[in-house]
Design a protein around this motif. Structure first.
Motif, PDB file in Angstrom:
ATOM      1  N   SER A 183       1.128  -1.216   0.013  1.00 43.21           N
ATOM      2  CA  SER A 183      -0.089   0.048  -0.141  1.00 43.21           C
ATOM      3  C   SER A 183       0.866   1.369  -0.059  1.00 43.21           C
ATOM      4  N   GLU A 184       0.450   2.251  -0.517  1.00 38.69           N
ATOM      5  CA  GLU A 184       1.138   3.366  -0.556  1.00 38.69           C
ATOM      6  C   GLU A 184       0.749   4.491   0.531  1.00 38.69           C
ATOM      7  N   SER A 185      -0.149   3.883   1.310  1.00 36.57           N
ATOM      8  CA  SER A 185      -0.761   4.814   2.753  1.00 36.57           C
ATOM      9  C   SER A 185       0.439   4.681   3.465  1.00 36.57           C
ATOM     10  N   PHE A 186       1.338   3.748   3.901  1.00 35.22           N
ATOM     11  CA  PHE A 186       2.164   3.761   4.749  1.00 35.22           C
ATOM     12  C   PHE A 186       3.724   3.702   4.166  1.00 35.22           C
ATOM     13  N   GLU A 187       4.465   4.400   4.815  1.00 31.71           N
ATOM     14  CA  GLU A 187       5.787   4.287   4.758  1.00 31.71           C
ATOM     15  C   GLU A 187       6.443   2.821   4.808  1.00 31.71           C
ATOM     16  N   ARG A 188       7.138   2.290   3.988  1.00 34.78           N
ATOM     17  CA  ARG A 188       7.961   1.174   4.192  1.00 34.78           C
ATOM     18  C   ARG A 188       8.825   0.954   5.201  1.00 34.78           C
ATOM     19  N   LYS A 189       9.446   2.055   5.541  1.00 35.62           N
ATOM     20  CA  LYS A 189      10.321   2.232   6.937  1.00 35.62           C
ATOM     21  C   LYS A 189       9.619   1.781   8.126  1.00 35.62           C
ATOM     22  N   TRP A 190       8.451   2.044   8.327  1.00 34.47           N
ATOM     23  CA  TRP A 190       7.735   1.579   9.646  1.00 34.47           C
ATOM     24  C   TRP A 190       7.745   0.217   9.651  1.00 34.47           C
ATOM     25  N   PHE A 191       7.736  -0.499   8.599  1.00 29.56           N
ATOM     26  CA  PHE A 191       7.522  -2.070   8.851  1.00 29.56           C
ATOM     27  C   PHE A 191       8.961  -2.678   8.837  1.00 29.56           C
ATOM     28  N   TYR A 192       9.849  -2.066   8.368  1.00 29.45           N
ATOM     29  CA  TYR A 192      11.299  -2.415   8.313  1.00 29.45           C
ATOM     30  C   TYR A 192      11.882  -2.381   9.590  1.00 29.45           C
ATOM     31  N   ASP A 193      11.261  -1.373  10.396  1.00 26.65           N
ATOM     32  CA  ASP A 193      11.919  -1.391  11.742  1.00 26.65           C
ATOM     33  C   ASP A 193      11.694  -2.530  12.550  1.00 26.65           C
ATOM     34  N   SER A 194      10.574  -3.224  12.200  1.00 25.14           N
ATOM     35  CA  SER A 194      10.238  -4.200  13.090  1.00 25.14           C
ATOM     36  C   SER A 194      10.272  -5.500  12.391  1.00 25.14           C
ATOM     37  N   LEU A 195      11.271  -5.396  11.121  1.00 30.22           N
ATOM     38  CA  LEU A 195      11.328  -6.724  10.422  1.00 30.22           C
ATOM     39  C   LEU A 195      11.950  -7.979  11.026  1.00 30.22           C
ATOM     40  N   ASN A 196      13.076  -7.608  11.511  1.00 30.58           N
ATOM     41  CA  ASN A 196      13.724  -8.907  12.236  1.00 30.58           C
ATOM     42  C   ASN A 196      12.821  -9.324  13.206  1.00 30.58           C
ATOM     43  N   PHE A 197      12.311  -8.655  14.101  1.00 36.01           N
ATOM     44  CA  PHE A 197      11.315  -9.493  15.067  1.00 36.01           C
ATOM     45  C   PHE A 197      10.101 -10.158  14.702  1.00 36.01           C
ATOM     46  N   ASP A 198       9.713  -9.403  13.329  1.00 36.39           N
ATOM     47  CA  ASP A 198       8.352 -10.214  12.582  1.00 36.39           C
ATOM     48  C   ASP A 198       9.033 -11.326  11.952  1.00 36.39           C
ATOM     49  N   HIS A 199      10.181 -11.477  11.598  1.00 34.71           N
ATOM     50  CA  HIS A 199      10.663 -12.718  10.858  1.00 34.71           C
ATOM     51  C   HIS A 199      10.946 -13.865  12.033  1.00 34.71           C
ATOM     52  N   THR A 232      -6.382   7.332   4.123  1.00 30.15           N
ATOM     53  CA  THR A 232      -6.097   8.229   5.485  1.00 30.15           C
ATOM     54  C   THR A 232      -6.420   7.554   6.519  1.00 30.15           C
ATOM     55  N   THR A 233      -6.582   6.317   6.591  1.00 33.16           N
ATOM     56  CA  THR A 233      -6.799   5.602   7.949  1.00 33.16           C
ATOM     57  C   THR A 233      -5.456   5.591   8.721  1.00 33.16           C
ATOM     58  N   THR A 234      -5.625   5.012  10.002  1.00 31.99           N
ATOM     59  CA  THR A 234      -4.576   4.521  11.105  1.00 31.99           C
ATOM     60  C   THR A 234      -4.095   3.182  10.622  1.00 31.99           C
ATOM     61  N   LEU A 235      -2.789   2.978  11.035  1.00 32.34           N
ATOM     62  CA  LEU A 235      -2.389   1.593  10.825  1.00 32.34           C
ATOM     63  C   LEU A 235      -3.096   0.560  11.521  1.00 32.34           C
ATOM     64  N   PRO A 236      -3.589   0.648  12.820  1.00 29.99           N
ATOM     65  CA  PRO A 236      -4.389  -0.401  13.240  1.00 29.99           C
ATOM     66  C   PRO A 236      -5.610  -0.675  12.560  1.00 29.99           C
ATOM     67  N   ALA A 237      -6.471   0.328  12.111  1.00 37.14           N
ATOM     68  CA  ALA A 237      -7.451   0.194  11.326  1.00 37.14           C
ATOM     69  C   ALA A 237      -7.204  -0.485   9.901  1.00 37.14           C
ATOM     70  N   TYR A 238      -6.053  -0.109   9.386  1.00 32.30           N
ATOM     71  CA  TYR A 238      -5.707  -0.798   7.950  1.00 32.30           C
ATOM     72  C   TYR A 238      -5.404  -2.417   8.284  1.00 32.30           C
ATOM     73  N   ALA A 239      -4.869  -2.365   9.383  1.00 32.16           N
ATOM     74  CA  ALA A 239      -4.523  -3.925   9.859  1.00 32.16           C
ATOM     75  C   ALA A 239      -5.857  -4.764   9.916  1.00 32.16           C
ATOM     76  N   LEU A 240      -6.771  -4.046  10.819  1.00 26.75           N
ATOM     77  CA  LEU A 240      -8.212  -4.756  10.836  1.00 26.75           C
ATOM     78  C   LEU A 240      -8.786  -5.102   9.603  1.00 26.75           C
ATOM     79  N   ALA A 241      -8.659  -4.140   8.714  1.00 23.94           N
ATOM     80  CA  ALA A 241      -9.504  -4.279   7.370  1.00 23.94           C
ATOM     81  C   ALA A 241      -8.688  -5.288   6.638  1.00 23.94           C
ATOM     82  N   TYR A 242      -7.356  -5.200   6.584  1.00 21.74           N
ATOM     83  CA  TYR A 242      -6.802  -6.369   5.832  1.00 21.74           C
ATOM     84  C   TYR A 242      -6.990  -7.823   6.440  1.00 21.74           C
ATOM     85  N   SER A 243      -7.046  -7.527   7.724  1.00 21.93           N
ATOM     86  CA  SER A 243      -7.185  -9.269   8.332  1.00 21.93           C
ATOM     87  C   SER A 243      -8.404  -9.587   8.069  1.00 21.93           C
ATOM     88  N   LEU A 244      -9.531  -8.833   8.242  1.00 23.19           N
ATOM     89  CA  LEU A 244     -10.722  -9.157   7.924  1.00 23.19           C
ATOM     90  C   LEU A 244     -11.064  -9.760   6.409  1.00 23.19           C
TER      91      LEU A 244
END
Length: 374
Positions: free
Chosen positions: A63-79, A331-343
């Motif tokens: 998605s272009e709504s969020f900066e890729r860097k936000w997720f790479y910051d936690s990439l090691n833990f997520d992996h 324009t949504t927040t990350l938690p709302a976007y995560a919920l929408a994707y998960s659903l």
């Protein structure tokens, strides 16, 4: 920055909430009516699948709504979470199928392999077909060699796992494919395992079983993943011989092993090194011995039921979700976007299970299912 560190928590809680809602709507009504299922295994399978999704949560950045860097910051833990999920899947497979062998000395192997194929192939072929279509649609050009590579994918990764064409790397949309050959190689070894388990002489059985334990570790492409199947087999053996009636002791063992797993996951270790494999195996054995009721939660069991489809389709769901709905959620927040994707993903995977997987599942086989189901 802080939000990125909790991306996996958002994904996990969103998946749980989505499955809770879908279960209340009785999208899969058979779940609460089946009594022969192993509830805590279904729940653990659901947790494992969601951990794998967390490992790929950075793909929300399709998605272009969020900066890729936000997720790479936690990439090691997520992996690391994703590695735990895969390890638990392998343990579950070893446990369930060794349990099946211990309970059935007259296994019909032709029926076994046909049943495995019917259980795993429909959803897998569906996923691969979509993947190939998307890859060729997005490519700038492709040739005969690309077509041949795509056809090879239908062999469950045993003939290769790459699908890269000029202008697009389809392999990124199916990065879990690498794990599937290990499952199939374990299935192919089952007749030899059965011969060991049902040998008449205890000494011969012990020797052959020890040799097999070494061979399975070496045979699986020289990796240590075979140890996870062996851990599952050990859990099956202990399950028949250990019965803990003290509820306090059971929960003490379970939460202690869970705390150890969480701690080791936080360390900067090789995701599939001996340290992580040992702790994941220990945690799984503790689950089998303690049979925690918390994993029998109906929402977790729902997650477990659709876990094979989730495992196969979740990255494609990231891709389609970002392309189809990003404009509405810009324009949504990350938690709302995560919920929408998960659903979205849970709905897609529930439909996949209901209309693609379930029709091929034999009604007589309900207690024993594959752990990665892939």
């Amino acid at each position: 920055m802080l939000m990125a560190n909790f991306s996996s928590i958002f994904i996990f809680l969103s998946f749980y909430a989505s499955c809770f809602a879908l279960n209340k709507l009785r999208v899969l009504p058979h779940i609460n009516s089946e009594t022969s299922r192993i509830g805590y295994i279904d729940g653990l399978r659901g947790v494992a699948a969601t951990l794998v999704v967390c490992a790929h949560s950075w793909r929300i950045s399709y998605s272009e709504s969020f900066e890729r860097k936000w997720f790479y910051d936690s990439l090691n833990f997520d992996h690391r979470l994703g590695a735990v999920g895969v390890q638990l899947f392998f343990c579950i497979t070893g446990y369930l199928f060794i349990t099946k062998l211990l309970n059935n000395k007259n296994q019909k192997w032709d029926k076994f392999f046909i049943a495995r194929f019917k259980r795993l192939a429909p959803a897998y072929f569906f996923t691969v077909t979509i993947l190939i279509f998307v890859t060729f649609f997005k490519s700038s050009s492709f040739g005969l060699s690309d077509v041949v590579s795509s056809i090879k994918l239908y062999a469950f990764g045993l003939l290769g796992t790459d699908l890269s064409v000029p202008g697009f790397n389809g392999t990124e949309l199916f990065s879990v494919l690498w794990s599937l050959p290990y499952e199939w190689k374990f299935y192919f070894m089952m007749p030899a395992v059965a011969a060991c388990l049902h040998a008449r002489w205890t000494t011969i059985m012990a020797v052959i079983s020890a040799v097999f334990s070494v061979l399975i570790v070496l045979y699986l492409d020289g990796s240590s993943f075979g140890a996870l199947f062996v851990a599952g087999a050990l859990a099956a053996y202990l399950d028949r011989r250990i019965q803990l009636n003290n509820l306090l002791l059971r929960y003490a063992i379970f939460f202690a092993s869970l705390a150890l797993l969480v701690y080791v996951t936080s360390l900067d270790l090789n995701n599939y090194g001996i340290g992580r494999l040992s702790v994941a195996s220990l945690f799984f054995i503790s689950v089998i011995v303690t049979k925690p009721k918390i994993l029998c939660d109906s929402s977790l069991r729902f997650m477990g039921e659709i876990s094979y489809s989730v495992y196969l389709l979740h990255i494609l769901c990231y891709f389609f979700f970002a392309n189809l709905f990003d404009i509405y959620l810009s324009t949504t927040t990350l938690p709302a976007y995560a919920l929408a994707y998960s659903l979205f993903t849970c709905i897609v995977c529930s439909l996949s299970f209901k209309y693609i997987e379930h029709p091929f599942i034999k009604k007589s086989i309900t207690a024993i299912h594959s752990g990665v189901k892939a």
